[in-house]
Design a protein around this motif. Structure first.
Motif, PDB file in Angstrom:
ATOM      1  N   HIS A 117      -9.299   9.974  -2.340  1.00  0.00           N
ATOM      2  CA  HIS A 117      -8.443  11.146  -2.120  1.00  0.00           C
ATOM      3  C   HIS A 117      -7.501  10.884  -0.946  1.00  0.00           C
ATOM      4  N   PHE A 118      -6.211  11.153  -1.161  1.00  0.00           N
ATOM      5  CA  PHE A 118      -5.204  10.876  -0.137  1.00  0.00           C
ATOM      6  C   PHE A 118      -4.349  12.105   0.122  1.00  0.00           C
ATOM      7  N   ILE A 119      -3.951  12.260   1.372  1.00  0.00           N
ATOM      8  CA  ILE A 119      -2.933  13.235   1.769  1.00  0.00           C
ATOM      9  C   ILE A 119      -1.886  12.453   2.559  1.00  0.00           C
ATOM     10  N   LEU A 120      -0.636  12.500   2.097  1.00  0.00           N
ATOM     11  CA  LEU A 120       0.450  11.790   2.778  1.00  0.00           C
ATOM     12  C   LEU A 120       1.283  12.775   3.598  1.00  0.00           C
ATOM     13  N   PHE A 121       1.877  12.264   4.660  1.00  0.00           N
ATOM     14  CA  PHE A 121       2.763  13.078   5.504  1.00  0.00           C
ATOM     15  C   PHE A 121       4.098  12.355   5.637  1.00  0.00           C
ATOM     16  N   THR A 122       5.173  13.055   5.330  1.00  0.00           N
ATOM     17  CA  THR A 122       6.498  12.441   5.413  1.00  0.00           C
ATOM     18  C   THR A 122       6.938  12.221   6.852  1.00  0.00           C
ATOM     19  N   GLU A 123       6.371  12.975   7.756  1.00  0.00           N
ATOM     20  CA  GLU A 123       6.573  12.770   9.190  1.00  0.00           C
ATOM     21  C   GLU A 123       5.204  12.550   9.826  1.00  0.00           C
ATOM     22  N   PRO A 124       5.072  11.595  10.745  1.00  0.00           N
ATOM     23  CA  PRO A 124       3.757  11.324  11.350  1.00  0.00           C
ATOM     24  C   PRO A 124       3.205  12.547  12.071  1.00  0.00           C
ATOM     25  N   ARG A 125       1.931  12.810  11.808  1.00  0.00           N
ATOM     26  CA  ARG A 125       1.256  13.937  12.468  1.00  0.00           C
ATOM     27  C   ARG A 125       0.784  13.522  13.843  1.00  0.00           C
ATOM     28  N   THR A 126       0.930  14.407  14.787  1.00  0.00           N
ATOM     29  CA  THR A 126       0.386  14.155  16.125  1.00  0.00           C
ATOM     30  C   THR A 126      -0.880  14.967  16.293  1.00  0.00           C
ATOM     31  N   LYS A 127      -1.900  14.320  16.785  1.00  0.00           N
ATOM     32  CA  LYS A 127      -3.200  15.002  16.934  1.00  0.00           C
ATOM     33  C   LYS A 127      -3.335  15.578  18.327  1.00  0.00           C
ATOM     34  N   LEU A 163       0.825  -1.200   0.000  1.00  0.00           N
ATOM     35  CA  LEU A 163       0.000   0.000   0.000  1.00  0.00           C
ATOM     36  C   LEU A 163       0.868   1.262   0.000  1.00  0.00           C
ATOM     37  N   MET A 164       1.860   1.307   0.868  1.00  0.00           N
ATOM     38  CA  MET A 164       2.718   2.482   0.950  1.00  0.00           C
ATOM     39  C   MET A 164       3.576   2.645  -0.295  1.00  0.00           C
ATOM     40  N   SER A 165       3.988   1.533  -0.896  1.00  0.00           N
ATOM     41  CA  SER A 165       4.741   1.597  -2.139  1.00  0.00           C
ATOM     42  C   SER A 165       3.904   2.246  -3.231  1.00  0.00           C
ATOM     43  N   GLY A 187      -0.742   8.718  11.871  1.00  0.00           N
ATOM     44  CA  GLY A 187      -0.477  10.069  11.373  1.00  0.00           C
ATOM     45  C   GLY A 187       0.301  10.135  10.077  1.00  0.00           C
ATOM     46  N   PHE A 188       0.323   9.027   9.318  1.00  0.00           N
ATOM     47  CA  PHE A 188       1.061   9.022   8.054  1.00  0.00           C
ATOM     48  C   PHE A 188       0.211   9.440   6.862  1.00  0.00           C
ATOM     49  N   LEU A 189      -1.098   9.420   7.015  1.00  0.00           N
ATOM     50  CA  LEU A 189      -1.948   9.806   5.900  1.00  0.00           C
ATOM     51  C   LEU A 189      -3.342  10.181   6.382  1.00  0.00           C
ATOM     52  N   GLU A 190      -4.051  10.892   5.505  1.00  0.00           N
ATOM     53  CA  GLU A 190      -5.479  11.127   5.632  1.00  0.00           C
ATOM     54  C   GLU A 190      -6.107  10.682   4.322  1.00  0.00           C
ATOM     55  N   THR A 191      -7.287  10.121   4.405  1.00  0.00           N
ATOM     56  CA  THR A 191      -7.927   9.660   3.177  1.00  0.00           C
ATOM     57  C   THR A 191      -9.430   9.757   3.278  1.00  0.00           C
ATOM     58  N   ARG A 192     -10.055  10.060   2.161  1.00  0.00           N
ATOM     59  CA  ARG A 192     -11.507  10.025   2.023  1.00  0.00           C
ATOM     60  C   ARG A 192     -11.814   9.525   0.622  1.00  0.00           C
ATOM     61  N   LEU A 203       1.860  15.617  -2.463  1.00  0.00           N
ATOM     62  CA  LEU A 203       1.510  14.696  -1.386  1.00  0.00           C
ATOM     63  C   LEU A 203      -0.001  14.576  -1.221  1.00  0.00           C
ATOM     64  N   GLU A 204      -0.753  15.398  -1.926  1.00  0.00           N
ATOM     65  CA  GLU A 204      -2.219  15.322  -1.921  1.00  0.00           C
ATOM     66  C   GLU A 204      -2.675  14.995  -3.333  1.00  0.00           C
ATOM     67  N   PHE A 205      -3.424  13.916  -3.479  1.00  0.00           N
ATOM     68  CA  PHE A 205      -3.754  13.444  -4.825  1.00  0.00           C
ATOM     69  C   PHE A 205      -4.963  12.503  -4.782  1.00  0.00           C
ATOM     70  N   ASP A 206      -5.515  12.241  -5.939  1.00  0.00           N
ATOM     71  CA  ASP A 206      -6.571  11.251  -6.118  1.00  0.00           C
ATOM     72  C   ASP A 206      -5.984  10.033  -6.813  1.00  0.00           C
ATOM     73  N   ILE A 207      -6.452   8.857  -6.462  1.00  0.00           N
ATOM     74  CA  ILE A 207      -6.057   7.642  -7.166  1.00  0.00           C
ATOM     75  C   ILE A 207      -7.201   7.222  -8.080  1.00  0.00           C
ATOM     76  N   PRO A 208      -6.924   6.434  -9.122  1.00  0.00           N
ATOM     77  CA  PRO A 208      -7.966   6.079 -10.091  1.00  0.00           C
ATOM     78  C   PRO A 208      -8.859   4.917  -9.659  1.00  0.00           C
TER      79      PRO A 208
END
Length: 224
Positions: free
Chosen positions: A214-224, A159-161, A206-211, A173-178
């Motif tokens: 639609h994906f947003i990736l983070f190169t460093e884990p986000r802390t909430k 998945l990460m690959s 904290g490595f990604l957000e998705t809906r 780092l923010e994109f849509d997949i087909p």
């Protein structure tokens, strides 16, 4: 022709004028066709002397076994091609199927006509052959990406690959997949439920957000 704007952007007609494109369509015996959602355009076991060029809608290129297990090789949208390697090789038997993922229109282009001496001696014939090499090279790179993802051992690594590759390909780092979720699981050859678990883990870490797709990736884990 209403689809000239689509044709101008394809690699197959690169650096060709509208007049040359229309003449080239005649050279390759272009035949327009339509398919409804979930309709098979080509089936595994078929032979074809034509490659498909999507004009509208989209098509999934899939491999299926006797038990209905599906491996999605890729998804092709307007301006993309399918079945080109099989159309080039004499008597090649398809090991893939082309299935409309939504209502679509497409052209069938007879490559065997293009690879013979043009009876009209048209000047753009060599351009077509050069552009076909570019199209085939692009498909090799596409499948090379899939092999890279498939070579990873775990569902999470696959998945990460894939997501990393899409971010680099789209330059953001923010994109849509087909793919939708089931299609993505079929593309990566993983269980959908297991993939959903991995997505949830990556989101919580904290490595990604998705809906949806639609994906947003983070190169460093986000802390909430």
């Amino acid at each position: 022709m209403k689809y000239l704007p689509v044709l101008r952007k394809t690699a197959f007609f690169r650096q060709m004028s509208d007049e040359e494109i229309l003449s080239a369509l005649n050279c390759v015996g272009a035949k327009p066709a339509k398919a409804s959602k979930d309709e098979y355009i080509l089936r595994s076991g078929d032979k074809t002397d034509s490659m498909g060029l999507i004009l509208s809608g989209s098509v999934l290129i899939v491999q299926e076994d006797l038990w209905g297990h599906r491996n999605i090789m890729t998804k092709v949208d307007a301006g993309d091609f399918f079945a080109e390697p099989f159309a080039v090789l004499p008597d090649a038997v398809l090991n893939i199927s082309a299935v409309a993922s939504q209502d679509c229109e497409y052209l069938l282009l007879n490559l065997k006509k293009m690879l013979t001496i043009c009876p009209s001696a048209c000047q753009h014939h060599n351009k077509l052959i050069q552009n076909l090499v570019e199209v085939l090279s692009g498909k090799i790179l596409l499948f090379n990406d899939k092999i890279t993802h498939m070579s990873k051992r775990s569902t999470g690594e696959k998945l990460m690959s894939y997501l990393s590759s899409e971010a680099m390909r789209q330059g953001s780092l923010e994109f849509d997949i087909p793919f939708n979720r089931q299609q993505l699981a079929d593309y990566l050859c993983v269980d959908r439920a297991a993939m959903s678990v991995e997505l949830s883990k990556l989101r919580k870490a904290g490595f990604l957000e998705t809906r949806r797709n639609h994906f947003i990736l983070f190169t460093e884990p986000r802390t909430k």
